[in-house]
Write an enzyme that holds these catalytic residues in place. Structure first.
Site, PDB file in Angstrom:
ATOM      1  CB  VAL A   1      -3.789  -0.900   1.727  1.00  0.00           C
ATOM      2  CG1 VAL A   1      -2.476  -0.189   2.055  1.00  0.00           C
ATOM      3  CG2 VAL A   1      -4.589  -0.073   0.720  1.00  0.00           C
ATOM      4  CB  CYS A   2      -3.360  -5.043   5.210  1.00  0.00           C
ATOM      5  SG  CYS A   2      -3.833  -3.735   6.355  1.00  0.00           S
ATOM      6  CB  SER A   3      -3.334  -8.169   0.885  1.00  0.00           C
ATOM      7  OG  SER A   3      -4.243  -8.751   1.814  1.00  0.00           O
TER       8      SER A   3
END
Length: 155
Positions: free
Chosen positions: A50-52
């Site tokens: 999700v962060c990526s």
């Protein structure tokens, strides 16, 4: 959501100085950017799915705004963040809240203490250093809604 455990809209944003990935870049100090709007994107973990996904969205949504400084902050170390930022191809500073671990996230009321990561929260700081908007993702594993952030920045 318009508040964290320590901040609400209208509060003075806590000043911080954090190392920037890559490590040889100048540290980022919030108070050095008075007069500009600063969009702080707290992200939980480098290289997580999700962060990526979020890093390029930040670049796309906030990258070209005049008088706006965009940063991402993670509790990961600068070496990991440097590799992650390079892999993601982002041009904004990615800051390390690693030492002391989570101190900035804690000051902003977004630290998930039992995991030592920041919750996925966006804090908009106006040119006077006041919190103008807080946007929290529904769950830490979900992306935040950038539409209210963009509305704040255009209003």
């Amino acid at each position: 959501m318009s508040e964290t455990t320590t901040l609400k809209v209208g509060d003075e944003a806590p000043d911080f100085e954090l190392p920037t990935a890559p490590r040889d870049a100048e540290p980022f100090k919030l108070s050095d950017h008075r007069g500009s709007t600063v969009v702080i994107n707290f992200v939980p973990a480098a290289f997580s799915p999700v962060c990526s996904d979020q890093l390029p969205i930040i670049q796309e949504k906030l990258g070209g705004l005049a008088d706006t400084v965009t940063v991402a902050i993670s509790t990961d170390n600068t070496w990991s963040l440097k590799a992650w930022a390079e892999q993601s191809g982002v041009s904004y500073p990615v800051l390390s809240d690693f030492n002391p671990l989570g101190a900035t996230a804690s000051a902003y009321g977004v630290l998930i203490e039992d995991m030592n990561i920041a919750n996925r929260v966006i804090v908009v700081v106006d040119g006077d250093g006041k919190v103008a908007h807080i946007e929290t993702a529904p769950e830490v594993a979900e992306l935040p809604d950038y539409d209210p952030v963009m509305a704040c920045l255009s209003g």
